[in-house]
Write an enzyme that holds these catalytic residues in place. Structure first.
Site, PDB file in Angstrom:
ATOM      1  N   GLU A  54       0.826  -1.213   0.000  1.00 22.55           N
ATOM      2  CA  GLU A  54       0.000   0.000   0.000  1.00 22.55           C
ATOM      3  C   GLU A  54       0.857   1.258   0.000  1.00 22.55           C
ATOM      4  OE1 GLU A  54      -3.301   0.418   2.575  1.00 22.55           O
ATOM      5  OE2 GLU A  54      -4.473  -0.843   1.230  1.00 22.55           O
ATOM      6  N   ARG A  61      -6.156  32.494 -20.446  1.00 18.11           N
ATOM      7  CA  ARG A  61      -6.623  33.681 -19.720  1.00 18.11           C
ATOM      8  C   ARG A  61      -5.643  34.840 -19.950  1.00 18.11           C
ATOM      9  NH1 ARG A  61     -10.562  36.719 -17.396  1.00 18.11           N
ATOM     10  NH2 ARG A  61      -9.784  37.852 -15.575  1.00 18.11           N
ATOM     11  N   GLN A  67       5.500  36.398 -14.119  1.00 17.99           N
ATOM     12  CA  GLN A  67       6.469  35.503 -13.473  1.00 17.99           C
ATOM     13  C   GLN A  67       5.883  34.782 -12.248  1.00 17.99           C
ATOM     14  OE1 GLN A  67      10.120  37.286 -11.890  1.00 17.99           O
ATOM     15  NE2 GLN A  67      11.258  35.893 -13.218  1.00 17.99           N
TER      16      GLN A  67
END
Ligand SMILES: Cc1cc2nc3c(=O)[nH]c(=O)nc-3n(C[C@H](O)[C@H](O)[C@H](O)COP(=O)(O)OP(=O)(O)OC[C@H]3O[C@@H](n4cnc5c(N)ncnc54)[C@H](O)[C@@H]3O)c2cc1C
Length: 293
Positions: A230, A256, A267
């Site tokens: 796991e 956008r 930046q």
């Protein structure tokens, strides 16, 4: 092309088909069966019982792809949890009869199983397990209460971790069919909602000797082995999810525009995306490394 690229690509295509059908809010048995049919529950399983025989790296590749292509993280978690915490222990520690009894149904999706270790007072500190297995002629009488068992509300049987009654401070893992325990309603959670988890309550359930996984006293070793699988692989779908998120953010930063330029040109935004990409690649490397060990 790496040996698992074809598996990754095929799983990604399949995951996108499943994604269009599931809502991530509730357990979807048909989707589960289709995932099994696609082979997601056969990875690392013995070929003679219907598995593909491939190892941990195949699991990592397939489930990373599934996480990228399918937004239902609960479905991925449920499938992978069963594979790692039920099927692999049965394949590694089950008798030939137990493997033949359970693996074909689990691999095909006809059977669902839960792993029941955690108790109210036994989480990380698993040696505090209070569920007790009392040796009786032909098997064990098991009593106790488990919590947070993934798939318990829909499972056909459970791998139950118990303490052997008596002086020996030893644990035992038993395969217990649904008729022998009570389950709670699904416990509500904020995520992974389509892999329901709940309680398992046993009251003097008789489990025959041949349904012991490994042997009486090998429970802790079996549990630790499950945890190794796991810890190494349960994050695989999350790496795919991270990639999906990075791709979405990159696209948004390109599409956008503000002040006449895509916001990705600023930046501060570009740095954040670079950090995300760095974390993604680091996680992927860790997953692949863990799958090799
Ligand atoms: C989504 C989900 C699915 C699950 N599915 C299953 C399932 O199918 N079967 C099952 O049996 N259980 C399942 N669990 C339970 C899970 O295995 C337990 O939550 C886990 O063992 C941790 O136990 P706990 O929640 O009691 O935390 P605790 O053991 O109480 O730990 C709480 C915090 O203390 C920290 N901590 C504990 N001990 C130490 C230590 N020695 N040193 C430093 N820090 C420590 C832990 O890191 C953790 O941050 C599931 C849990 C979740 C959230």
């Amino acid at each position: 092309m790496s040996e698992h690229d074809a598996l990754y690509d095929a799983t990604l295509r399949f995951a996108r088909e499943i994604d269009a059908r599931v809502d991530g809010e509730r357990f979807d048995r048909d989707a589960w069966r289709d995932c099994a049919r696609h082979g997601l529950l056969g990875l690392a399983m013995p070929r003679e019982h219907g598995g593909s025989g491939e190892g941990a790296r195949a699991i990592a590749a397939a489930y990373e792809a599934f996480g990228l292509g399918c937004r239902d993280s609960g479905l991925a978690f449920g499938l992978l949890g069963q594979l790692l915490s039920v099927q692999i222990p049965i394949a590694n520690f089950g008798s030939e009869a137990v493997k033949a009894q359970y693996l074909p149904g689990l691999i095909s999706g006809d059977l669902i199983a839960a792993h029941a270790s955690t108790e109210a007072d036994a989480g990380s500190d698993i040696n505090r397990v209070r569920t007790v297995a009392r040796a009786v002629p032909g098997g064990y009488r098991v009593s106790g209460a488990k919590i947070y068992s993934s798939m318990a509300p829909v499972a056909d049987f459970a791998v139950v971790l118990a303490r052997l009654e008596g002086d020996r401070p030893a644990l035992i893992e038993l395969l217990v069919p649904r008729e022998l325990y009570a389950t709670s309603r699904p416990i509500s959670k904020i995520g992974l909602r389509s892999s329901p988890f709940g309680e398992i309550v046993l009251d003097e359930a008789f489990v025959p000797e041949d349904q012991v996984l490994g042997h009486a006293g090998s429970g802790l070793m079996g549990f630790m082995s499950t945890m190794e699988w796991e810890r190494a692989l349960i994050m695989a779908p999350a790496v795919g999810v991270m990639e999906r998120q990075v791709r979405a953010c990159v696209k948004y930063a390109q599409d956008r525009a503000q002040f006449g330029v895509p916001i990705g040109n600023f930046q501060a935004v570009a740095h954040r995306i670079a950090d995300m990409k760095l974390r993604l690649e680091t996680s992927r490397l860790l997953l692949r490394r863990a799958a090799e060990v």
